[in-house]
Write a protein that holds these residues in place. Sequence first.
Motif, PDB file in Angstrom:
ATOM      1  N   THR A 131     -63.438  49.948 -30.279  1.00  0.00           N
ATOM      2  CA  THR A 131     -63.798  48.762 -29.830  1.00  0.00           C
ATOM      3  C   THR A 131     -63.485  47.906 -30.993  1.00  0.00           C
ATOM      4  O   THR A 131     -63.341  48.181 -32.250  1.00  0.00           O
ATOM      5  CB  THR A 131     -65.521  48.181 -29.458  1.00  0.00           C
ATOM      6  OG1 THR A 131     -65.707  49.204 -28.338  1.00  0.00           O
ATOM      7  CG2 THR A 131     -65.738  46.598 -29.093  1.00  0.00           C
ATOM      8  N   LYS A 133     -63.278  43.381 -32.560  1.00  0.00           N
ATOM      9  CA  LYS A 133     -63.666  42.613 -32.825  1.00  0.00           C
ATOM     10  C   LYS A 133     -63.361  41.382 -33.225  1.00  0.00           C
ATOM     11  O   LYS A 133     -62.532  41.792 -34.613  1.00  0.00           O
ATOM     12  CB  LYS A 133     -64.988  42.707 -33.582  1.00  0.00           C
ATOM     13  CG  LYS A 133     -65.997  43.470 -32.005  1.00  0.00           C
ATOM     14  CD  LYS A 133     -67.202  43.497 -32.707  1.00  0.00           C
ATOM     15  CE  LYS A 133     -68.575  44.602 -31.645  1.00  0.00           C
ATOM     16  NZ  LYS A 133     -68.458  44.394 -30.184  1.00  0.00           N
ATOM     17  N   ARG A 143     -66.146  37.385 -30.950  1.00  0.00           N
ATOM     18  CA  ARG A 143     -65.509  37.721 -29.882  1.00  0.00           C
ATOM     19  C   ARG A 143     -65.385  39.320 -29.812  1.00  0.00           C
ATOM     20  O   ARG A 143     -64.700  40.280 -30.535  1.00  0.00           O
ATOM     21  CB  ARG A 143     -64.978  36.967 -29.165  1.00  0.00           C
ATOM     22  CG  ARG A 143     -63.339  37.052 -29.288  1.00  0.00           C
ATOM     23  CD  ARG A 143     -62.490  36.454 -28.404  1.00  0.00           C
ATOM     24  NE  ARG A 143     -60.712  36.513 -28.649  1.00  0.00           N
ATOM     25  CZ  ARG A 143     -60.062  37.183 -28.648  1.00  0.00           C
ATOM     26  NH1 ARG A 143     -60.562  37.931 -26.930  1.00  0.00           N
ATOM     27  NH2 ARG A 143     -59.265  37.271 -28.095  1.00  0.00           N
ATOM     28  N   THR A 144     -65.354  40.488 -28.353  1.00  0.00           N
ATOM     29  CA  THR A 144     -65.276  41.412 -28.079  1.00  0.00           C
ATOM     30  C   THR A 144     -63.863  41.532 -27.749  1.00  0.00           C
ATOM     31  O   THR A 144     -63.628  40.410 -26.794  1.00  0.00           O
ATOM     32  CB  THR A 144     -66.069  41.843 -27.321  1.00  0.00           C
ATOM     33  OG1 THR A 144     -67.200  42.495 -27.900  1.00  0.00           O
ATOM     34  CG2 THR A 144     -65.187  43.722 -27.761  1.00  0.00           C
ATOM     35  N   PRO A 146     -61.231  42.960 -25.338  1.00  0.00           N
ATOM     36  CA  PRO A 146     -61.024  44.126 -24.563  1.00  0.00           C
ATOM     37  C   PRO A 146     -59.979  45.040 -24.306  1.00  0.00           C
ATOM     38  O   PRO A 146     -58.896  45.195 -25.106  1.00  0.00           O
ATOM     39  CB  PRO A 146     -60.783  43.222 -23.084  1.00  0.00           C
ATOM     40  CG  PRO A 146     -60.772  41.252 -23.336  1.00  0.00           C
ATOM     41  CD  PRO A 146     -60.372  41.337 -24.362  1.00  0.00           C
ATOM     42  N   ARG A 147     -60.550  46.123 -24.761  1.00  0.00           N
ATOM     43  CA  ARG A 147     -59.513  46.576 -25.383  1.00  0.00           C
ATOM     44  C   ARG A 147     -58.424  47.459 -24.535  1.00  0.00           C
ATOM     45  O   ARG A 147     -57.836  48.083 -24.865  1.00  0.00           O
ATOM     46  CB  ARG A 147     -60.881  48.075 -25.834  1.00  0.00           C
ATOM     47  CG  ARG A 147     -60.639  49.242 -26.520  1.00  0.00           C
ATOM     48  CD  ARG A 147     -61.666  50.426 -26.921  1.00  0.00           C
ATOM     49  NE  ARG A 147     -61.858  50.791 -25.530  1.00  0.00           N
ATOM     50  CZ  ARG A 147     -63.358  51.748 -25.587  1.00  0.00           C
ATOM     51  NH1 ARG A 147     -63.469  51.894 -27.130  1.00  0.00           N
ATOM     52  NH2 ARG A 147     -63.006  52.370 -25.019  1.00  0.00           N
ATOM     53  N   SER A 148     -58.851  47.885 -22.778  1.00  0.00           N
ATOM     54  CA  SER A 148     -58.220  48.120 -22.396  1.00  0.00           C
ATOM     55  C   SER A 148     -56.815  47.112 -22.749  1.00  0.00           C
ATOM     56  O   SER A 148     -55.861  47.875 -21.556  1.00  0.00           O
ATOM     57  CB  SER A 148     -58.114  48.066 -21.238  1.00  0.00           C
ATOM     58  OG  SER A 148     -59.058  46.915 -20.546  1.00  0.00           O
ATOM     59  N   ASP A 149     -56.944  46.526 -22.576  1.00  0.00           N
ATOM     60  CA  ASP A 149     -54.932  45.248 -22.865  1.00  0.00           C
ATOM     61  C   ASP A 149     -54.205  46.192 -24.347  1.00  0.00           C
ATOM     62  O   ASP A 149     -53.155  45.430 -24.175  1.00  0.00           O
ATOM     63  CB  ASP A 149     -55.665  44.388 -22.465  1.00  0.00           C
ATOM     64  CG  ASP A 149     -56.393  43.381 -21.144  1.00  0.00           C
ATOM     65  OD1 ASP A 149     -55.756  44.348 -20.291  1.00  0.00           O
ATOM     66  OD2 ASP A 149     -56.596  42.149 -21.353  1.00  0.00           O
TER      67      ASP A 149
END
Length: 216
Positions: A131, A133, A143-144, A146-149
């Motif tokens: 993940t 950040k 913020r985190t 989005p890992r899928s992107d």
Amino acid sequence: MAVVVPAAGVGSRLGPGAPKALRDVAGEPLLVHAVRRLRECPSVGLVVVAAPPADVATVQALVPDAVVVAGGAERQDSVAAGLAALPPDVELVLVHDAARALVPVEVVEAVVAALQAGALAAVPVLPVADTVKQVAVDGTVVRTVPRSDLRAVQTPQGFRRAVLEAAHRTAGAAVTDDAGLVEGAGVTVVTVPGSPLAFKVTTPFDLLVAAAVLRG
Ligand code: C5P
């Protein structure tokens, strides 16, 4: 297909010692492994290595079948020096970090295939396992992302030569890869599957991993 190999980095994150490309891995310099891997690729012809300026003769002796030029202060300068050494008839070019010495042949050929299918620029990528950040200067999380992107980007990165040269001519602030330069010029960059084996040797731990892989 010509390949420019930036190999002029000092490798400060490896600690004191020879420039990174000349560090020993399983009995041979990292660069020798990298060029050997490129030579196993059916599409690869000319190899141009940008060497540490003080080590051009040493590097030429290590990779006699490559054209060796003096690299520059930043990676971008080293790539530019390699591009300047390409013969005029070269239309497609790969840029491949010497530090990614264990890149599989399939990754190189996938980048080449994307170029031959008409892409102006192509890069190998991997999904991001951790993940990610964004953090502030004080180390607190903003913020985190989005890992899928997200994708981690490797080399070789492939380009229509004219596109990469134009991007280098107009390059502003240093970017960390060549695709970043052409993205800045509005060129679409396509992605192909990368490989964990195309990792960039950066730290002493990476040297151990590379040696272990080479020793099987
Ligand atoms: O510094 P980093 O590890 O990201 O470098 C990636 C590649 O760029 C390495 O193969 C390194 O030798 C090369 N490089 C270069 N000239 C520089 C800095 C790095 O050719 N001035």
